[in-house]
Design a protein around this motif. Structure first.
Motif, short mmCIF file in Angstrom:
data_model
loop_
_atom_site.label_atom_id
_atom_site.label_comp_id
_atom_site.label_asym_id
_atom_site.label_seq_id
_atom_site.Cartn_x
_atom_site.Cartn_y
_atom_site.Cartn_z
N ASP A 171 -2.33 -6.75 18.65
CA ASP A 171 -1.13 -5.93 18.52
C ASP A 171 -1.06 -5.34 17.11
O ASP A 171 -0.72 -4.16 16.93
CB ASP A 171 0.10 -6.80 18.79
CG ASP A 171 1.38 -5.98 18.88
OD1 ASP A 171 1.32 -4.80 19.31
OD2 ASP A 171 2.44 -6.51 18.52
N ALA A 172 -1.38 -6.15 16.10
CA ALA A 172 -1.36 -5.68 14.72
C ALA A 172 -2.37 -4.55 14.50
O ALA A 172 -2.08 -3.56 13.82
CB ALA A 172 -1.66 -6.84 13.76
N GLU A 183 -3.54 -2.51 16.79
CA GLU A 183 -3.06 -1.32 17.50
C GLU A 183 -1.99 -0.59 16.70
O GLU A 183 -1.92 0.65 16.72
CB GLU A 183 -2.49 -1.71 18.87
CG GLU A 183 -3.54 -1.89 19.95
CD GLU A 183 -2.91 -2.04 21.32
OE1 GLU A 183 -1.82 -1.48 21.55
OE2 GLU A 183 -3.51 -2.73 22.16
N GLU A 184 -1.16 -1.33 16.00
CA GLU A 184 -0.08 -0.73 15.21
C GLU A 184 -0.58 -0.20 13.87
O GLU A 184 0.18 0.44 13.13
CB GLU A 184 1.03 -1.76 14.97
CG GLU A 184 1.77 -2.19 16.23
CD GLU A 184 2.54 -1.05 16.88
OE1 GLU A 184 2.99 -0.15 16.14
OE2 GLU A 184 2.67 -1.04 18.12
N TYR A 217 -1.63 -2.01 11.23
CA TYR A 217 -1.29 -2.83 10.07
C TYR A 217 -2.56 -3.16 9.27
O TYR A 217 -3.64 -3.31 9.83
CB TYR A 217 -0.61 -4.13 10.50
CG TYR A 217 0.74 -3.95 11.14
CD1 TYR A 217 1.66 -3.03 10.64
CD2 TYR A 217 1.11 -4.68 12.27
CE1 TYR A 217 2.90 -2.86 11.22
CE2 TYR A 217 2.36 -4.52 12.85
CZ TYR A 217 3.24 -3.60 12.33
OH TYR A 217 4.47 -3.42 12.91
N GLN A 271 2.94 -9.67 9.66
CA GLN A 271 3.49 -8.32 9.68
C GLN A 271 4.07 -7.99 11.05
O GLN A 271 5.12 -7.34 11.15
CB GLN A 271 2.41 -7.32 9.29
CG GLN A 271 2.03 -7.37 7.81
CD GLN A 271 0.87 -6.47 7.46
OE1 GLN A 271 0.18 -5.95 8.34
NE2 GLN A 271 0.63 -6.28 6.18
N VAL A 272 3.37 -8.42 12.10
CA VAL A 272 3.90 -8.19 13.45
C VAL A 272 5.22 -8.93 13.64
O VAL A 272 6.22 -8.35 14.11
CB VAL A 272 2.89 -8.65 14.52
CG1 VAL A 272 3.52 -8.60 15.91
CG2 VAL A 272 1.64 -7.78 14.49
N GLN A 321 8.46 -7.64 12.03
CA GLN A 321 9.07 -6.44 12.61
C GLN A 321 9.98 -6.76 13.80
O GLN A 321 10.69 -5.88 14.29
CB GLN A 321 7.97 -5.47 13.06
CG GLN A 321 7.09 -4.95 11.94
CD GLN A 321 7.88 -4.29 10.83
OE1 GLN A 321 8.74 -3.45 11.10
NE2 GLN A 321 7.61 -4.67 9.59
N HIS A 353 7.86 -12.14 22.39
CA HIS A 353 6.93 -11.02 22.16
C HIS A 353 5.54 -11.36 22.70
O HIS A 353 4.89 -10.52 23.31
CB HIS A 353 6.86 -10.71 20.66
CG HIS A 353 6.05 -9.50 20.35
ND1 HIS A 353 6.32 -8.25 20.86
CD2 HIS A 353 4.93 -9.35 19.57
CE1 HIS A 353 5.43 -7.37 20.42
NE2 HIS A 353 4.57 -8.02 19.64
#
Length: 267
Positions: free
Chosen positions: A126-127, A129-130, A132, A184-185, A188, A253
């Protein structure tokens, strides 16, 4: 990217332990102090059971760990990384078993460990993909925090201890980078501020539990164990409530990510 995580900050290893491990490995919520105390007592007398008799320390069984324990959206989770994490979790449970006399459930712990690894991988993906990124300053801070949590005088001392376990500084840096991305994920995620009612409830529960424990020790013990007034510990209560809410948000999440993921397990 390594999946062996340094458990600090909002590390998922602690977050998932809250749900999957049923607080068997010192969850990072309100029960953390009690778990730490049990571990310290066990460490002080590692071979002595609850009855005072000598007890053998159980050994982790990793003979059935496959080379690949799971695949998450095509990315493999290695049996080697699983074994490192599992043996660490097992050691904590084994120490507790010296106090309780109850053998660790290795099958259950293996399942919990695998779920933790899958959760880590989902958050890392996920990180990425975003978009980060982990800065050197953030990586250094993670290592410094880990060194402090381990009771070591400096990051250099921590790195030396890490290397003595058969790993190297490059591996440690990779682990820290992964931890930064996970943090970081999780940072948020929306976490509501605790209400006054929630804080009062946490405080009243703590007071009731302390009074019950102190009552068993007599009047002298009750006086020594008195909890400070609500206003004096309000900040600590807010931190505890926020941590618990963040843990719940993190678990939710991960559940969302799992629903859309292709996960195959081989354990």
């Amino acid at each position: 990217m390594s999946k062996k995580m340094i458990t600090t900050g909002f590390a998922l290893a602690g977050v998932l332990a809250l749900s999957a491990c049923g607080d068997s490995s010192d969850s990072e919520s309100g029960d953390a102090g009690a778990g730490e105390q049990s571990s310290q007592e066990a460490a002080a007398s590692p071979e002595e059971g609850a009855s005072g008799e000598q007890a053998e320390m159980p050994e982790a069984d990793t003979s059935d760990i496959p080379e690949v324990v799971a695949e998450v959206n095509g990315d493999e989770l290695s049996g080697e990384d699983f074994t490192v994490l599992y043996e660490s979790q097992f050691q904590q449970m084994a120490m507790q078993s010296q106090m309780t006399g109850e053998e660790p459930d290795q099958d259950q712990l293996k399942e919990q460990t695998l779920e933790s690894m899958i959760g880590n991988e989902l958050l890392l993906q996920d990180a990425e993909e975003e978009g980060y990124e982990a800065s050197q300053e953030e990586v250094d801070a993670i290592i410094a925090d880990a060194a402090e949590s381990a009771g070591m005088g400096s990051p250099e001392e921590f790195i030396e201890a890490y290397e003595e376990q058969g790993m190297d500084e490059e591996q440690l840096t990779s682990d820290a980078e992964s931890q930064v991305l996970i943090n970081q994920v999780l940072e948020q995620l929306e976490v509501p501020e605790p209400s006054e009612e929630e804080l009062r409830e946490i405080y009243d529960e703590a007071v009731a539990a302390q009074e019950e424990a102190a009552g068993a020790e007599g009047a002298e013990g009750a006086e020594a164990a008195e909890i400070p007034p609500f206003d004096e510990v309000r900040e600590d209560l807010e931190t505890q409530a926020t941590d618990e809410a963040r843990n719940e948000a993190a678990l939710a999440h991960v559940d969302e990510l799992r629903e859309a993921a292709d996960i195959q397990t081989h354990l």
